[in-house]
Write a protein that holds these residues in place. Structure first.
Motif, PDB file in Angstrom:
ATOM      1  N   PHE A   9      -1.773   1.736   1.855  1.00  0.00           N
ATOM      2  CA  PHE A   9      -0.904   1.071   2.825  1.00  0.00           C
ATOM      3  C   PHE A   9       0.092   0.148   2.131  1.00  0.00           C
ATOM      4  CE2 PHE A   9      -0.270  -2.971   5.097  1.00  0.00           C
ATOM      5  CZ  PHE A   9       0.532  -2.535   6.143  1.00  0.00           C
ATOM      6  N   LEU A  36      -3.729   6.795   4.897  1.00  0.00           N
ATOM      7  CA  LEU A  36      -3.179   5.853   5.874  1.00  0.00           C
ATOM      8  C   LEU A  36      -3.608   6.231   7.284  1.00  0.00           C
ATOM      9  CD1 LEU A  36      -1.467   3.371   6.358  1.00  0.00           C
ATOM     10  CD2 LEU A  36       0.546   4.836   6.490  1.00  0.00           C
ATOM     11  N   GLY A  66       0.861  -3.956  11.479  1.00  0.00           N
ATOM     12  CA  GLY A  66       1.161  -3.628  10.094  1.00  0.00           C
ATOM     13  C   GLY A  66       1.748  -4.810   9.345  1.00  0.00           C
TER      14      GLY A  66
END
Length: 302
Positions: A9, A36, A66
């Motif tokens: 990530f 991911l 995120g």
């Protein structure tokens, strides 16, 4: 959630996409996508959204979740990189001795002691000489680093200031000027000076100040070490000129502050410009006390 998934990530965010992350990690792009996707699926959350959300560094677009995760993974992997660097440095410093050219080794020893505390296997090889010799040893690669006064500002060298101190005059206790605390530069005219040899930073600083003041100096003796200068002054051969912290405890000597003007000498730690990112240089910089230079523990007297 695994550390490997978090690393994938962070790589996607840092490098701006799946393909770039795959190249950086040495993985295939499908493997990066799968890692991911597994992270997102495990926690039922979207971390990267190509359709909306604020852009992340490098061009990938993060969701709110995120962005929050990136705030954790970025410092996490920065710390991991620092840990890897520290361990690599420790291994490197346990190899060949660090070659150091120094015009005043006394300034250097507390710094090396601090390096040794952090890297117990570190070894050192010290070559003493004047400032010109120390700088030339660094330029030519005969030394990894140098400690020298009056290091020139030139493209091929990188320097860090260690300390600034003033030059002082040293006379025997029965010298006519021994009863004072200061000596004006103009009063050196006509005195037999005991100074360092050509190439010394101390000598360059003294002669530059004298030339600026229009004062003619007369050398009765030159010597290639502070110990020789002080021994000659103790023998009554003239007025010794040294940096203040080079003065040693000796009941035969009196130290006088030079004034009119004071003459500063700047001591630097120096390496080749291309060596700024080496384990040796990083270890030396890390050992420097915050906001202070390493101190020379040699006692002084006036």
């Amino acid at each position: 959630m695994t550390l490997a998934q978090l690393r994938v990530f962070e790589a996607v965010v840092a490098h701006g996409g799946f393909a770039a992350a795959a190249r950086a990690l040495g993985m295939s792009q499908p493997a990066v996508s799968a890692q991911l996707a597994a992270l997102e699926r495990t926690h039922d959350v979207r971390l990267i959204d190509r359709a909306s959300g604020p852009p992340a560094p490098g061009g990938a677009v993060l969701t709110a979740a995120g962005a929050a995760l990136h705030g954790i993974t970025e410092p996490l992997f920065a710390l991991a990189a620092r840990a890897e660097e520290l361990l690599a440095d420790a291994a490197d410093l346990g190899g060949e001795p660090i070659r150091i050219a120094a015009d005043a080794p006394g300034y250097l020893m507390p710094l090396l002691a601090a390096v040794r505390r952090r890297h117990p296997d570190a070894r050192f090889a010290i070559a003493a000489g004047n400032a010109t010799e120390a700088i030339e040893a660094v330029r030519t690669g005969r030394a990894d680093v140098g400690v020298a006064a009056e290091v020139p500002d030139e493209r091929g060298l990188h320097r860090v200031e260690l300390r600034t101190q003033n030059l002082v005059a040293v006379v025997r206790t029965d010298h006519p000027r021994a009863g004072g605390k200061t000596l004006r530069l103009a009063e050196l005219a006509g005195e037999p000076i005991i100074g360092r040899e050509r190439g010394s930073g101390t000598r360059r600083a003294l002669e530059r100040a004298a030339a600026d003041a229009g004062i003619a100096l007369t050398y009765g003796m030159t010597a290639d070490s502070r110990e020789a200068v002080l021994a000659a002054a103790a023998a009554g051969l003239g007025v010794g000129i040294v940096a203040e912290d080079e003065m040693l405890e000796d009941p035969r000597l009196v130290m006088l502050d030079l004034r009119g003007p004071a003459i500063p000498v700047v001591e630097h730690l120096v390496c080749r410009a291309g060596a700024r990112d080496t384990p040796v240089w990083r270890a030396l910089l890390a050992a420097l006390p915050a906001g202070a230079a390493p101190a020379d523990p040699a006692p002084r007297s006036r």
